[in-house]
Design an enzyme around this catalytic site. Structure first.
Site, PDB file in Angstrom:
ATOM      1  CG  HIS A 158      -0.294  -0.196   2.528  1.00  0.00           C
ATOM      2  ND1 HIS A 158       0.601   0.687   3.056  1.00  0.00           N
ATOM      3  CD2 HIS A 158      -0.394  -1.197   3.443  1.00  0.00           C
ATOM      4  CE1 HIS A 158       1.002   0.261   4.233  1.00  0.00           C
ATOM      5  NE2 HIS A 158       0.429  -0.899   4.485  1.00  0.00           N
TER       6      HIS A 158
HETATM    7  P1  TYD Z   1      -1.934  -3.132   7.823  1.00  0.00           P
HETATM    8  O1  TYD Z   1      -1.886  -1.691   7.444  1.00  0.00           O
HETATM    9  O2  TYD Z   1      -2.626  -4.087   6.906  1.00  0.00           O
HETATM   10  O3  TYD Z   1      -0.454  -3.635   8.102  1.00  0.00           O
HETATM   11  P2  TYD Z   1       0.744  -3.673   7.024  1.00  0.00           P
HETATM   12  O4  TYD Z   1       1.146  -2.267   6.757  1.00  0.00           O
HETATM   13  O5  TYD Z   1       1.849  -4.426   7.667  1.00  0.00           O
HETATM   14  O6  TYD Z   1       0.199  -4.357   5.808  1.00  0.00           O
HETATM   15  O7  TYD Z   1      -2.601  -3.211   9.257  1.00  0.00           O
HETATM   16  C1  TYD Z   1      -3.093  -4.431   9.776  1.00  0.00           C
HETATM   17  C2  TYD Z   1      -4.296  -4.132  10.678  1.00  0.00           C
HETATM   18  O8  TYD Z   1      -3.923  -3.349  11.793  1.00  0.00           O
HETATM   19  C3  TYD Z   1      -5.396  -3.384   9.946  1.00  0.00           C
HETATM   20  O9  TYD Z   1      -6.629  -3.964  10.315  1.00  0.00           O
HETATM   21  C4  TYD Z   1      -5.320  -1.996  10.494  1.00  0.00           C
HETATM   22  C5  TYD Z   1      -4.718  -2.174  11.883  1.00  0.00           C
HETATM   23  N1  TYD Z   1      -3.852  -1.058  12.282  1.00  0.00           N
HETATM   24  C6  TYD Z   1      -4.269  -0.206  13.293  1.00  0.00           C
HETATM   25  O10 TYD Z   1      -5.353  -0.353  13.876  1.00  0.00           O
HETATM   26  N2  TYD Z   1      -3.449   0.827  13.657  1.00  0.00           N
HETATM   27  C7  TYD Z   1      -2.254   1.041  13.056  1.00  0.00           C
HETATM   28  O11 TYD Z   1      -1.534   1.992  13.421  1.00  0.00           O
HETATM   29  C8  TYD Z   1      -1.842   0.158  11.996  1.00  0.00           C
HETATM   30  C9  TYD Z   1      -0.538   0.354  11.294  1.00  0.00           C
HETATM   31  C10 TYD Z   1      -2.678  -0.875  11.655  1.00  0.00           C
END
Ligand code: TYD
Length: 134
Positions: A52
């Site tokens: 992303h």
């Molecule tokens: P995600 O953004 O998919 O992680 P990555 O960047 O490693 O792909 O985040 C995973 C889950 O965690 C998603 O449901 C959102 C939640 N999340 C939060 O609640 N707060 C945060 O600060 C982050 C980074 C993720």
């Protein structure tokens, strides 16, 4: 620190016979105010994370333990940064597509962010990301 390019930033490393210490201060070692900190751990072998971009959020990623790769894509070129030392971090400006893979067993990724969590800030569609780069 007006440079908005992705880059590895070397952190202070204070060597001591009792063990080493490194430190991060906002605006000094990272070019933004730190609003949020999260970490990624217990990643199963072969998993990839990220995939992303953010519209506004900037990040600084440190391999506190173990190693992993961060692939950054500005829409024109991809660069892979291998992180494997806790005294180096990777600055990721906003508007960059990023993925993380090749996590070693027991690796620990620390991520400092410039904004509070906001699902609206994420771009999950690569084609949409590319169209925003044009
Ligand atoms: P995600 O953004 O998919 O992680 P990555 O960047 O490693 O792909 O985040 C995973 C889950 O965690 C998603 O449901 C959102 C939640 N999340 C939060 O609640 N707060 C945060 O600060 C982050 C980074 C993720």
């Amino acid at each position: 620190m007006e440079n908005n390019e992705p880059r590895i930033i070397a952190l202070p490393k204070i060597l001591d016979k009792r063990g080493n210490l490194s430190v991060i201060e906002e605006w000094k070692n990272v070019p933004f105010k730190i609003e949020r900190t999260y970490w990624i751990y217990d990643v199963p072998g072969g998993e990839a994370r990220g995939g992303h971009a953010y519209k506004e959020n900037q990040e600084f990623i440190v391999a506190l333990s173990g190693s992993f790769d961060v692939i950054l894509d500005n829409g024109k070129e991809k660069r892979t940064f291998s992180l494997n030392r806790s005294y180096y971090g990777l600055y990721v400006p906003k508007g960059i597509w990023r993925e993380m893979n090749n996590f070693s067993t027991n690796s620990l990724a620390l991520i400092l962010s410039s904004t509070a969590y906001n699902a609206e800030d994420y771009i999950y569609d690569y084609e949409q990301f590319l169209s925003m780069q044009r």
